[in-house]
Each structure stands twice: as structure tokens, then as C-alpha cells.
Design a protein around this motif. Structure first.
Motif, PDB file in Angstrom:
ATOM      1  N   UNK A 655       1.211  -1.819   0.212  1.00 57.56           N
ATOM      2  CA  UNK A 655       0.339  -0.447   0.135  1.00 57.56           C
ATOM      3  C   UNK A 655       0.909   1.313   0.039  1.00 57.56           C
ATOM      4  N   UNK A 656       0.717   1.908  -0.831  1.00 54.16           N
ATOM      5  CA  UNK A 656       1.705   2.918  -1.253  1.00 54.16           C
ATOM      6  C   UNK A 656       1.344   4.065   0.243  1.00 54.16           C
ATOM      7  N   UNK A 657       2.864   5.255   0.616  1.00 55.23           N
ATOM      8  CA  UNK A 657       2.305   5.728   1.778  1.00 55.23           C
ATOM      9  C   UNK A 657       1.496   6.883   1.587  1.00 55.23           C
ATOM     10  N   UNK A 658       1.119   6.664  -0.100  1.00 54.30           N
ATOM     11  CA  UNK A 658      -0.074   8.561   0.184  1.00 54.30           C
ATOM     12  C   UNK A 658      -1.113   7.664   0.185  1.00 54.30           C
ATOM     13  N   UNK A 659      -1.577   6.422  -0.586  1.00 56.25           N
ATOM     14  CA  UNK A 659      -3.047   5.626   0.051  1.00 56.25           C
ATOM     15  C   UNK A 659      -3.062   5.809   1.478  1.00 56.25           C
ATOM     16  N   UNK A 660      -1.916   5.061   1.898  1.00 59.83           N
ATOM     17  CA  UNK A 660      -1.983   5.018   3.476  1.00 59.83           C
ATOM     18  C   UNK A 660      -2.448   5.919   4.704  1.00 59.83           C
ATOM     19  N   UNK A 661      -1.883   7.319   3.827  1.00 55.74           N
ATOM     20  CA  UNK A 661      -2.241   8.684   4.204  1.00 55.74           C
ATOM     21  C   UNK A 661      -4.151   8.428   4.648  1.00 55.74           C
ATOM     22  N   UNK A 662      -4.322   8.363   2.706  1.00 49.88           N
ATOM     23  CA  UNK A 662      -5.701   8.898   2.966  1.00 49.88           C
ATOM     24  C   UNK A 662      -6.289   7.608   3.840  1.00 49.88           C
ATOM     25  N   UNK A 663      -5.741   6.498   3.015  1.00 52.61           N
ATOM     26  CA  UNK A 663      -7.119   5.609   4.574  1.00 52.61           C
ATOM     27  C   UNK A 663      -7.184   6.917   5.910  1.00 52.61           C
ATOM     28  N   UNK A 664      -5.891   6.762   6.992  1.00 51.85           N
ATOM     29  CA  UNK A 664      -6.300   7.350   7.889  1.00 51.85           C
ATOM     30  C   UNK A 664      -6.818   8.355   8.264  1.00 51.85           C
ATOM     31  N   UNK A 665      -6.449   9.187   6.850  1.00 49.28           N
ATOM     32  CA  UNK A 665      -7.793  10.536   7.088  1.00 49.28           C
ATOM     33  C   UNK A 665      -8.935  10.552   7.337  1.00 49.28           C
ATOM     34  N   UNK A 666      -9.533   9.067   6.370  1.00 46.61           N
ATOM     35  CA  UNK A 666     -10.755   8.663   6.067  1.00 46.61           C
ATOM     36  C   UNK A 666     -11.341   8.195   7.349  1.00 46.61           C
ATOM     37  N   UNK A 667     -10.484   7.298   8.142  1.00 42.70           N
ATOM     38  CA  UNK A 667     -10.639   6.164   9.583  1.00 42.70           C
ATOM     39  C   UNK A 667     -11.353   8.246  10.341  1.00 42.70           C
ATOM     40  N   UNK A 668     -10.290   8.844  10.047  1.00 42.57           N
ATOM     41  CA  UNK A 668     -10.363  10.556  11.126  1.00 42.57           C
ATOM     42  C   UNK A 668     -12.081  10.853  10.826  1.00 42.57           C
ATOM     43  N   UNK A 669     -12.359  10.311  10.028  1.00 47.22           N
ATOM     44  CA  UNK A 669     -13.454  11.601   8.885  1.00 47.22           C
ATOM     45  C   UNK A 669     -14.859  10.541   9.792  1.00 47.22           C
ATOM     46  N   UNK A 670     -14.486   9.301   9.792  1.00 41.43           N
ATOM     47  CA  UNK A 670     -15.795   7.968   9.903  1.00 41.43           C
ATOM     48  C   UNK A 670     -16.121   7.699  11.102  1.00 41.43           C
ATOM     49  N   UNK A 671     -15.329   8.602  11.994  1.00 39.94           N
ATOM     50  CA  UNK A 671     -14.794   8.003  13.711  1.00 39.94           C
ATOM     51  C   UNK A 671     -16.185   8.369  14.184  1.00 39.94           C
ATOM     52  N   UNK A 672     -17.008   9.996  13.391  1.00 42.96           N
ATOM     53  CA  UNK A 672     -17.866  10.391  14.173  1.00 42.96           C
ATOM     54  C   UNK A 672     -19.614   9.266  14.190  1.00 42.96           C
ATOM     55  N   UNK A 673     -19.242   8.180  13.076  1.00 44.44           N
ATOM     56  CA  UNK A 673     -21.091   6.913  12.793  1.00 44.44           C
ATOM     57  C   UNK A 673     -20.430   5.649  14.224  1.00 44.44           C
ATOM     58  N   UNK A 674     -18.933   6.613  15.330  1.00 47.82           N
ATOM     59  CA  UNK A 674     -19.205   4.972  16.162  1.00 47.82           C
ATOM     60  C   UNK A 674     -18.800   5.420  17.366  1.00 47.82           C
ATOM     61  N   UNK A 675     -19.211   6.854  17.799  1.00 51.35           N
ATOM     62  CA  UNK A 675     -18.632   6.998  19.006  1.00 51.35           C
ATOM     63  C   UNK A 675     -20.321   7.493  19.538  1.00 51.35           C
ATOM     64  N   UNK A 676     -19.716   7.192  20.809  1.00 49.30           N
ATOM     65  CA  UNK A 676     -21.328   6.937  21.524  1.00 49.30           C
ATOM     66  C   UNK A 676     -21.320   8.680  22.883  1.00 49.30           C
ATOM     67  N   UNK A 677     -22.820   8.959  22.923  1.00 49.02           N
ATOM     68  CA  UNK A 677     -22.964  10.317  23.391  1.00 49.02           C
ATOM     69  C   UNK A 677     -23.349   9.491  24.472  1.00 49.02           C
ATOM     70  N   UNK A 678     -23.020  10.746  25.124  1.00 49.48           N
ATOM     71  CA  UNK A 678     -23.986  10.345  27.076  1.00 49.48           C
ATOM     72  C   UNK A 678     -25.990  10.883  26.359  1.00 49.48           C
ATOM     73  N   UNK A 679     -25.882  12.357  25.234  1.00 50.49           N
ATOM     74  CA  UNK A 679     -27.024  12.494  24.362  1.00 50.49           C
ATOM     75  C   UNK A 679     -26.474  12.220  23.129  1.00 50.49           C
ATOM     76  N   UNK A 680     -27.141  11.689  22.322  1.00 50.90           N
ATOM     77  CA  UNK A 680     -26.935  11.297  20.496  1.00 50.90           C
ATOM     78  C   UNK A 680     -26.443  12.327  20.191  1.00 50.90           C
ATOM     79  N   UNK A 681     -26.200  12.840  19.245  1.00 49.79           N
ATOM     80  CA  UNK A 681     -25.585  13.896  18.446  1.00 49.79           C
ATOM     81  C   UNK A 681     -25.418  13.681  16.860  1.00 49.79           C
ATOM     82  N   UNK A 682     -25.647  14.698  16.121  1.00 47.59           N
ATOM     83  CA  UNK A 682     -25.779  13.583  14.867  1.00 47.59           C
ATOM     84  C   UNK A 682     -24.896  13.273  14.123  1.00 47.59           C
ATOM     85  N   UNK A 683     -25.681  12.233  13.533  1.00 53.29           N
ATOM     86  CA  UNK A 683     -24.606  11.691  12.406  1.00 53.29           C
ATOM     87  C   UNK A 683     -23.602  10.298  14.068  1.00 53.29           C
TER      88      UNK A 683
END
Length: 704
Positions: A655-683
Motif C-alpha cells: 500500500x503506497x504511503x500516499x494511499x495509507x495517509x488518505x485511508x488514515x484521514x478517512x478513518x478520522x472522518x468516519x470516526x463520528x459514526x462510531x462514537x457514543x454520547x450521553x446525549x446523542x448527536x447528529x450522525x
């Protein structure tokens, strides 16, 4: 002359008598000894059998040449949504001690049976009779998929020679479980009516040269008054299951609801106290244990793109029964479906990153409609702790957090059932196991009976279930046993399951995959969120965990202490010194986090990797990842076939370094969909789980 003539007549008579006696003996011998009645037909039949055998061999050879292009995998390990560094080692490695299933004295474990009872439920929730199993040529249903014909799961598993139903797990500890167990292949005709080889032969003959790799889409629902066993013509679609069948139909055999043999309880002290009082329960049958044989990596894998196509195929085909009587909410769902299908193009959205989704426009419009119109009715009936009592801590926290947040939600919940688009069955699969499972009984019969009694009660008290046969009802269950415990009486429901296996009880286009999140501190589920920047992650790949299942020993055999770039460990020792590397710091410092399956396909490590902003490397064939209906997982995660573990480092380095950086950035962007909040937030994860159920219901709707 007369004497000579008389002498010849006597000799001829003796000869005829001898010939007649010989013929009589031969006929008698043929009648009692030969299988086809006479020598000629026996010989001709043998020739036919030989020819059939050769044809079968040719068919098998042809089908064996097909190869799977893609793969999906995941581990069953640690997932800490809230973990302090000094307690990380305590959580690591020991996510669970679920033990594999066993088979003994004709008793087939819950998942191993596949199809083997008087009322049989297939791996996709299909009900089949023993006659249908033997005569697959008349009852098997094939599904066309992109030019590839894929048979029902029974044929799929038999053609591959691997029984994917041979898995079952044992009760786990709240803080201990990272995997699930596989069993040796089991004869799917548990009643002995035909051998497994015969069944495989029938399946191969049905398929011919077609590809049996892909799991079937969810079939059409049966009418309410359908009997427990249905014989269907070859061109018709099998039912998922008849609605609420009397329990005697489903428990007529000893092994019908038998749980797998559990080698160890894996219970905590509190759990054992809960269960001690149930040891003497006479209604639960106890079965002896047997030794297990570890399963090997599956030879046939359903890829992510194939999974997506299967659910799209399900939604595009008219395979849903219309409700028994109309309701205003049906038209509202149909209108929503039309609006989603014709969603306006989203050019740019600050909250949603387009490459993460299959279709960002459809997802956004669907989410907006869910917020605007969705109403959920929650049944108030049912006693605690099995119903209405969420567990917010441990590896089953997903079902508990969802229950808590939905029951406290005023936006989506309605008390007016006439306005409800969905009906929630608020039970905890974890509490069901804690309260009712009898240790060492190896039986789920009383757990399944409890759920059936609950459905009988609400279906008798209210008309909601009977109107749609349960198609507008849903459950959220994270325990590994949930698929087998709900595949009978709740098979028509939308099931949100952590244990989402494409080759077993998961029904594409109906069921949804539930994220498995490990929560240690419910008061602060976002503790330790995040990790190092991509440029500061010095470790190529990391894994640590207990040796559960067949796969992790293979992983360690190839990579433990073999390469400095590959930090692959067994169970990590506890670290008291905060300056030393522990489980969390390894994840926060690694480029790729290995999510190797344990006893089952699901694992908290997948969400955990996203939580610590590490690119997930999922090694768990046929795992259906969460939110698959909207998320394109291959854009931010790596899927490695189980058989490719020896080549793991080369795959990651390719996996090229550039592609890895892109995937890691996307992991950070998708993270919002996998977080619990005591009071739910959008998405967030609460809304995404609810959206998965909403989306499934909307796209199952068909005009009357």
C-alpha cells in the motif's frame, strides 16, 4: 420302439424339471438378494450409477475451479471506547473466553445443525423440511447476481465442503471476550435421512457449473397461517420463516434448540450467582461435552462489493409481502423510498465526506427523512432484567446503550402505535443469557422459549405484529448467540446483530450489522479518543490478544517475534509503568491495527481501531461490517483473506504511503459514526444504528 420313446420322454421330463428348478432358485435368489429385482436390471442400474458418479465428479471439478475475488474479515477482540491507560492491559487480550461448540451423540449444536429438524431454519432464516433437504433439485432456489447464479446457503456450504454452521460460542465475561469458536464440519442432515456426501452431490447437481459462493438474499415472507414446513415448487422463493410457529413444531427433536457444548463457563462471580438458582431447572435438557476440532479458513468468501450487491438485489426485487391490512405509515415509507431514490445531488457537505459512502446523496436524504418522519413504538411489556434493563459496560454495550438512548428519546419514540413506522423489541441478549442460561447445559431451548412467549404475548395483546408478520419490528442484540436464538420466531424482524456472518444467519437486505463497542467507563465513553498523527506512527502493524479460535494461533505462528515492524503478540502482560507501551499506546502508535477474528466474525477491535485512528486490517472471512448499506468500507479499511496471513506484511507494504495517509484521514472522518454520547448527536453511532434499521425497512417496502 415304444420303450425307447418312453425312455426319451422320461429323460426330457427330468431335464425340464431340472431347468425349472434352477430358474426358480435363481429367481428366488434375485428376489431376496439383488437390489433391482433381476440380474439384467441390476447390471444396467450399476452402469447408471457409475455414469452418475462420473457426472458428479465432473460437476464437482467444474464448480471447484471457480474462485473468489474478494474477502471480508474481522477480529473479535478488544474495543475500548473508554479505557484509561493504566487499565489497558487488563482489558487487552482478554476480551472473552467464549468456547467453541461441540457435537455429541447425535446432538448437533445450535449453529451446526443448519437444516436438520422437522421445522428447519436455514442459515438465512429459511424454513425447510427434511424432504426439501434431500431433494434439493426441486426445492433449492437459485439467485442471479451479476451473471452469477448463487444457490441457497445450504448448497453453498455443501459445495464448498465446509459447514459454516458449525460454530457456537459460550457465555463470556463482561470484560473478557475477543473471539468466538468454530466447529468441525457437521452432517447437516442430523436425522440421518441422507449422508452429507449425498447432500453435497445433490447441491452440486442443482448448481451445475454455476457459482455457489454468494449467500442468498432474504426470501419472501410467508402468510401468517403458513404451516411450519412448506414444500415449494422449484421456481418459487423459499420463506424466511412462518410467523410464530407453536413451540412443539420447533422443539420436537432433542437437538433442535441445543446449544453448543461450552468447555468453560467464563462467568464472573456475579454472573454465577445469577445462574446458580437455575441449575436444577428440569425444563432444560443437559447434553454432554465432546472434543472439538478447530475449523480452518473458509475456502469461499463473500467480498464487500458482493455483499453490497446482494442487499441492492434484495431491495430491487418484489420479495416483500404486503401487510395484511393497509396503514397510513406504509404510504409514508413508500414516499420516503421514492424521495431517497431521487435524492438531489450533494455537491459538498461539511459534515459528510463523500468518498466514505456508496452514495452520499441518498444517505443524506434518507437521514433527513428519518429525522423528519420516523416514529418508533416501544413495547412496555416485559420484566427486568431481560427487558428494559440496558447494560452499559463491557463488550455488549452496543445493545445496552442503544436501548437506553432510544427509550429516553422523545423525538423518535411515539406512544401512538398508529403513527409508528417501526416497533422495537427491547430485550437484552446479554441479560437473557445471564438470567436464563444454565451453565454446562449446552442448551438454548429455554432462552428461545422465553423470546417466543414474549412474542406470543404481544401478538395476542396487540395487532401490530400480525399485520406485517413482524416485518416492521426490530431488535438490537450483540451477544454471539443472538443470531441462532432469533432466527426462528423472530426471523421476519429486522435484526441488528454484532455477530453478522455472511455465511450463516445474516439475511442481506433485511438484517443490519451492529457495531461491537467495548465500553469500560460508561460515565466517559470518549476517554482516550484519538491517536498520533500519521507521520508519527512508527509501528507498521499491531495485534495483541488471547488465542481464541483457529485464526489467531496461525497469525502468531507466522508473525510473533518474527519481524520488528510487526508487533504481533499473544496476551500482553499488565503494565503499571505509564511510560511503557500498553495496548492503547500500541494502537495509537501503529499504522495498521490487525483485527483478527476469534471464535466469531465480529470483534470490538474494528471500532477500537477507528477510535484510536488506526487503519483497521480486518482478517475475518465473511464478516459483514457495520452500516454497510451506506459506508464503503474498502475506502478506509484493509480486508485480508485468512489464507493470506503468511503474506500479511507484503500486503501492507504494497500500500503506497500516499494511499495509507488518505485511508488514515478517512478513518478520522468516519470516526463520528462510531462514537457514543450521553446525549446523542447528529450522525453518531446511535443515529447510525437507527438509520440502518430505518433504511432496511424503507427499502423492503413495495407498492400494493
Amino acid at each position: 420302439m415304444g420303450l425307447e420313446f418312453r425312455y426319451h420322454c422320461i429323460e426330457i421330463w427330468k431335464l425340464l424339471w431340472f431347468v425349472g428348478l434352477t430358474v426358480a432358485v435363481i429367481l428366488a435368489f434375485q428376489h431376496f438378494e439383488l437390489p433391482h429385482g433381476n440380474i439384467i436390471s441390476s447390471l444396467s442400474s450399476a452402469q447408471k450409477d457409475l455414469g452418475a458418479g462420473n457426472g458428479e465428479l465432473l460437476t464437482h471439478a467444474a464448480s471447484s475451479t471457480s474462485e473468489i475475488v474478494s474477502n471480508t474479515t474481522q477480529s473479535n477482540g478488544l474495543n475500548t471506547t473508554a479505557i484509561s491507560p493504566d487499565r489497558a492491559q487488563e482489558i487487552d487480550n482478554s476480551h472473552g473466553t467464549e468456547t467453541p461448540a461441540n457435537v455429541n451423540n447425535g446432538v448437533v449444536p445450535e449453529r451446526s445443525r443448519g437444516l436438520n429438524e422437522s421445522s428447519l431454519i436455514g442459515s438465512r432464516g429459511k424454513e425447510t423440511s427434511p424432504e426439501q433437504q434431500v431433494d434439493s433439485s426441486t426445492n433449492s432456489t437459485s439467485y442471479a447476481h451479476n451473471g452469477v447464479v448463487s444457490e441457497g446457503i445450504s448448497g453453498l456450504n455443501n459445495s464448498s465442503g465446509i459447514d459454516n454452521h458449525g460454530k457456537e460460542s459460550k457465555p463470556e465475561q463482561l470484560v473478557d471476550r475477543n473471539e468466538n469458536s468454530s466447529l468441525e464440519p457437521v452432517n447437516s442432515l442430523g436425522n440421518g435421512s441422507a449422508s452429507q456426501e449425498t447432500e453435497r452431490s445433490l447441491s452440486r447437481n442443482d448448481i451445475g457449473a454455476s457459482d455457489a459462493r454468494i449467500a442468498p438474499i432474504a426470501p419472501e415472507l410467508l402468510p401468517v397461517d403458513s404451516p411450519p414446513s412448506i414444500t415449494l415448487p422449484s421456481n418459487s422463493e423459499p420463506s424466511i420463516i412462518a410467523p410464530i410457529i407453536p413451540v412443539e413444531f420447533n422443539t420436537s427433536k432433542v437437538d433442535n434448540n441445543a446449544a453448543p457444548s461450552l468447555e468453560k463457563d467464563g462467568k464472573t462471580g456475579d454472573q454465577k450467582k445469577d445462574l446458580t438458582s437455575l441449575h436444577s431447572n428440569p425444563s432444560v435438557t443437559s447434553f454432554p461435552e465432546v472434543k472439538k476440532e478447530p475449523q480452518t479458513p473458509s475456502l469461499e468468501v463473500v467480498s464487500i462489493s458482493e455483499m453490497n450487491n446482494l442487499q441492492l438485489q434484495r431491495w430491487s426485487s418484489p420479495n416483500s409481502r404486503t401487510p395484511r391490512w393497509p396503514s397510513v405509515v406504509d404510504q409514508e415509507l413508500l414516499n420516503a423510498k421514492s424521495q431517497i431514490q431521487n435524492a438531489p445531488i450533494v455537491e459538498n457537505d461539511p459534515a459528510l465526506y463523500a468518498p466514505l459512502y456508496w452514495n452520499i446523496s441518498m444517505f443524506k436524504r434518507s437521514y433527513e427523512l428519518m429525522e423528519d418522519i420516523l416514529k418508533v413504538y416501544i413495547y412496555k411489556e416485559g420484566e427486568m432484567p431481560i427487558l428494559h434493563q440496558p447494560l452499559l459496560k463491557g463488550i455488549y454495550a452496543s445493545e445496552g446503550w442503544f436501548m437506553k438512548l432510544l427509550e429516553g428519546n422523545k423525538k423518535f419514540v411515539t406512544k401512538d402505535s398508529r403513527k409508528a413506522h417501526l416497533f422495537y423489541l427491547p430485550f437484552s441478549s446479554r441479560n437473557l443469557e445471564i438470567k436464563l442460561y444454565v451453565p454446562d447445559s449446552h442448551s438454548h431451548k429455554n432462552l428461545i422459549q422465553y423470546l417466543k412467549n414474549y412474542l406470543d404475548m404481544i401478538s395476542a395483546k396487540y395487532p401490530f405484529w400480525n399485520r406485517t408478520q413482524g416485518a416492521d419490528h426490530f431488535l438490537v442484540a450483540c451477544h454471539d448467540w443472538a443470531p441462532s436464538e432469533t432466527r426462528q420466531h423472530m426471523a421476519n424482524c429486522i435484526r441488528a446483530l454484532c455477530n453478522s456472518d455472511a455465511k450463516e444467519d445474516f439475511v442481506f437486505g433485511k438484517d443490519v450489522s451492529l457495531p461491537e463497542t467495548y465500553v469500560l467507563t460508561p460515565q466517559n465513553p470518549l476517554r482516550d479518543l484519538g491517536g498520533r498523527r500519521a507521520s508519527k506512527r512508527s509501528i507498521l502493524a499491531f495485534f495483541a490478544g488471547s488465542m481464541h479460535g483457529y485464526l489467531r494461533p496461525i497469525l502468531l505462528q507466522h508473525w510473533e517475534n518474527k519481524d520488528p515492524d510487526m508487533k504481533i503478540f499473544g496476551k500482553l502482560p499488565k503494565v503499571k509503568n505509564r511510560g511503557k507501551m500498553n495496548y492503547i499506546r500500541y494502537m495509537q502508535s501503529s499504522k495498521y491495527c490487525i483485527c483478527a477474528k476469534g471464535y466469531e466474525v465480529n470483534s470490538p477491535r474494528v471500532v477500537e481501531a477507528i477510535f484510536y485512528e488506526c487503519v483497521p486490517v480486518i482478517i475475518s472471512d465473511n464478516f459483514v461490517p457495520p452500516f454497510l448499506e451506506v459506508l464503503n468500507w474498502e475506502s478506509f479499511a484493509v480486508f485480508v483473506l485468512e489464507k493470506d496471513i503468511p503474506n500479511l506484511k507484503n500486503i501492507l507494504l504494497s500500500i503506497p504511503e500516499k494511499k495509507y495517509r488518505r485511508m488514515q484521514m478517512r478513518v478520522k472522518r468516519v470516526q463520528q459514526h462510531f462514537l457514543w454520547h450521553a446525549r446523542p448527536v447528529k450522525y453518531d453511532i446511535f443515529h447510525m444504528i437507527l438509520h440502518s434499521v430505518w433504511y432496511s425497512r424503507v427499502f423492503q417496502m413495495q407498492p400494493r
